[in-house]
Write an enzyme that holds these catalytic residues in place. Sequence first.
Site, short mmCIF file in Angstrom:
data_model
loop_
_atom_site.label_atom_id
_atom_site.label_comp_id
_atom_site.label_asym_id
_atom_site.label_seq_id
_atom_site.Cartn_x
_atom_site.Cartn_y
_atom_site.Cartn_z
N CYS A 1 2.45 -25.04 4.33
CA CYS A 1 1.95 -24.28 3.16
C CYS A 1 2.49 -22.87 3.23
O CYS A 1 3.11 -22.49 4.22
CB CYS A 1 0.43 -24.36 3.12
SG CYS A 1 -0.43 -22.92 3.71
N ASP A 3 -8.41 -14.20 7.03
CA ASP A 3 -8.59 -14.26 5.57
C ASP A 3 -8.93 -12.90 4.96
O ASP A 3 -9.06 -12.79 3.74
CB ASP A 3 -9.68 -15.27 5.20
CG ASP A 3 -9.28 -16.70 5.56
OD1 ASP A 3 -10.15 -17.58 5.56
OD2 ASP A 3 -8.09 -16.92 5.85
N ARG A 59 0.94 -25.20 9.74
CA ARG A 59 -0.44 -25.74 9.74
C ARG A 59 -0.50 -27.23 10.06
O ARG A 59 -1.00 -28.03 9.26
CB ARG A 59 -1.13 -25.43 8.43
CG ARG A 59 -1.16 -23.93 8.11
CD ARG A 59 -1.88 -23.61 6.85
NE ARG A 59 -3.33 -23.74 6.99
CZ ARG A 59 -4.19 -23.49 5.98
NH1 ARG A 59 -3.72 -23.14 4.80
NH2 ARG A 59 -5.47 -23.61 6.16
N ARG A 105 -8.60 -20.44 -6.87
CA ARG A 105 -8.98 -21.44 -5.87
C ARG A 105 -10.12 -20.95 -5.01
O ARG A 105 -10.87 -21.73 -4.44
CB ARG A 105 -7.78 -21.77 -4.97
CG ARG A 105 -6.61 -22.40 -5.70
CD ARG A 105 -5.58 -22.83 -4.71
NE ARG A 105 -6.21 -23.69 -3.71
CZ ARG A 105 -5.54 -24.18 -2.68
NH1 ARG A 105 -4.27 -23.88 -2.51
NH2 ARG A 105 -6.15 -24.94 -1.79
N LYS A 114 -16.77 -21.12 -0.18
CA LYS A 114 -15.78 -22.20 -0.40
C LYS A 114 -15.55 -22.97 0.89
O LYS A 114 -15.60 -24.20 0.93
CB LYS A 114 -14.45 -21.63 -0.89
CG LYS A 114 -13.29 -22.63 -0.85
CD LYS A 114 -11.98 -22.02 -1.27
CE LYS A 114 -11.27 -21.25 -0.25
NZ LYS A 114 -10.50 -22.00 0.74
N ASN A 115 -15.31 -22.24 2.00
CA ASN A 115 -14.93 -22.91 3.24
C ASN A 115 -16.10 -23.56 3.97
O ASN A 115 -15.90 -24.27 4.94
CB ASN A 115 -14.19 -21.92 4.15
CG ASN A 115 -12.81 -21.61 3.59
OD1 ASN A 115 -12.33 -22.30 2.68
ND2 ASN A 115 -12.18 -20.58 4.11
C1 EPZ Z 1 -9.46 -22.69 7.91
O1 EPZ Z 1 -8.19 -23.32 7.81
C2 EPZ Z 1 -9.73 -22.03 6.55
N1 EPZ Z 1 -9.73 -23.06 5.53
C3 EPZ Z 1 -8.63 -21.01 6.27
O2 EPZ Z 1 -8.97 -20.33 5.06
C4 EPZ Z 1 -8.61 -19.97 7.37
O3 EPZ Z 1 -7.53 -19.10 7.18
C5 EPZ Z 1 -8.43 -20.67 8.74
O4 EPZ Z 1 -9.44 -21.66 8.93
C6 EPZ Z 1 -8.52 -19.69 9.90
O5 EPZ Z 1 -9.71 -19.00 9.87
C7 EPZ Z 1 -10.85 -23.82 5.37
O6 EPZ Z 1 -11.85 -23.69 6.06
C8 EPZ Z 1 -10.82 -24.84 4.27
P1 EPZ Z 1 -7.16 -23.63 11.62
P2 EPZ Z 1 -7.70 -24.36 8.94
O7 EPZ Z 1 -7.05 -25.11 11.84
O8 EPZ Z 1 -8.86 -25.08 9.49
C9 EPZ Z 1 -3.10 -24.10 14.05
C10 EPZ Z 1 -8.63 -19.41 2.91
O9 EPZ Z 1 -7.95 -18.40 2.61
N2 EPZ Z 1 -3.44 -25.55 14.13
O10 EPZ Z 1 -8.30 -22.94 12.23
O11 EPZ Z 1 -6.58 -25.14 8.35
C11 EPZ Z 1 -2.81 -23.65 12.64
O12 EPZ Z 1 -1.48 -23.91 12.30
C12 EPZ Z 1 -8.07 -20.43 3.94
O13 EPZ Z 1 -9.75 -19.66 2.46
C13 EPZ Z 1 -2.63 -26.40 14.89
O14 EPZ Z 1 -1.61 -25.98 15.45
O15 EPZ Z 1 -7.14 -23.35 10.05
C14 EPZ Z 1 -3.14 -22.16 12.71
O16 EPZ Z 1 -2.06 -21.47 13.23
C15 EPZ Z 1 -6.63 -20.18 4.25
N3 EPZ Z 1 -2.99 -27.70 14.98
C16 EPZ Z 1 -4.31 -22.13 13.70
O17 EPZ Z 1 -4.26 -23.34 14.44
C17 EPZ Z 1 -4.12 -28.22 14.38
O18 EPZ Z 1 -4.39 -29.41 14.49
C18 EPZ Z 1 -5.69 -22.01 13.06
O19 EPZ Z 1 -5.77 -22.95 12.04
C19 EPZ Z 1 -4.92 -27.34 13.62
C20 EPZ Z 1 -4.57 -26.01 13.52
#
Ligand code: EPZ
Length: 427
Positions: free
Chosen positions: A124, A312, A129, A404, A22-23
Amino acid sequence: MDAIQIEGGARLEGDIRVSGSKNAALPILASSLLTAGSSTFHNVPALNDIRTMCRLLELLGASAEFPIKKGKTADRHVVRLTTKAIKDTTAPYELVKTMRASVLVLGPLVARHGQARVSLPGGCAIGARPIDQHLKGLEAMGAKIQLEHGYVVARAKRLRGARLVCDIPTVTGTENLMMAATLARGHSTIENAAREPEVEELARVLNKMGARVRGAGTPVIDVDGVDELHPIEHAIIPDRIEAGTFMVAAALTRGNVLVRDCLPEHLDAVIAKLRSAGATVTAESGGVRVRGPATIQPVDITTQPFPGFPTDMQAQFMVLATRARGQSVITETIFENRYMHVQELARMGADIMIDGRLAVIRGVPRLTGAPVMATDLRASASLILAGLVADGRTEVLRVYHLDRGYERIEKKLRPLGARIKRVKGRM
Ligand code: EPZ
């Protein structure tokens, strides 16, 4: 609304196949906006999030065939996207609120179409996020960014190459900036980039489209911008989180399961912790075999960006810890609110204490079946796993969260001996 009912106690045995990731699929489908023409993607998981992404791309003017018609039949795992005439550059709130990954159209739209108007995803269930890193990077490449009426409006005649330093290794942030940099004028470097296999897979796809991306999978990604990219045909990598979930199911139920079509190199941290818990994990041709231990050992886990232990998989391993002989400590470092499953597991008799990002789990001799509520994608997977080992019946409500990210999980687990079924019309 659908629910899933499970009669616990079955020992899982046999082979189970992993779907496409998915990701990995979500950013890859969005990347088709960088090209003009028809791209075909194989091994795409038949999930609600994929349907949402296709709907979003259609709103922008693409045509999306999913599933692909083949004579009288249809292939549910192939998507054909034609992006000749992009007529709109707005990703509306109605769609973005249902799937944060919609933000992945931001980079491609600005890079190829000079503007994008994308609803801010908002918070969320698992955390705030924010997308500040996505926006900071695009601004560094020369985009004018405004926030108005809940939307990010980004404009740039043509992005220019830049040195982009991420404050944190954000997965979709790295993906958005990498896609944007492919059509920027000049060279870009993304430092402190995310190293997840999905980022590497996206770079593979972009290079197939004619991009010049190097270093994906490492903390520093280099991109030389090109003038245009072309459509492609590509098969998506398997879903490492779905694979990891099935491996935990085997370990939890003292099972003997071959998880087919997964890539062990994407699961090193997960496999290491399964072995610490006492499971036997062996790579075999066609997949990874997991044999569950008679006694589960306690394991301490700290979630980290790849190649560390994936957040995850945190909820799934928490279930393993509830049945371990002893105390396990889990530290969730990625998301500030990713323990929504704890209260539901407690309803099944689990002994878990939360203190901020720390969870202390004392193993118990048994879990008992109960009606429980899914709150987010991976939390719902953990409730399914708990139901597999609980005494009696468990009913997991609101499984739309599960759908999802897991393709017909009950249909995949039943051939292994799980007593599991989907029921309709539950609140
Ligand atoms: C991706 O989300 C995945 N989703 C998530 O999977 C996964 O949990 C996550 O990466 C971490 O591995 C997809 O790939 C579609 P991040 P993403 O940006 O990219 C902070 C699932 O269960 N952050 O790496 O949204 C954020 O708040 C889903 O399949 C900022 O502060 O995660 C978090 O604490 C859930 N500012 C951390 O970084 C930003 O601009 C990591 O988030 C971006 C992120």
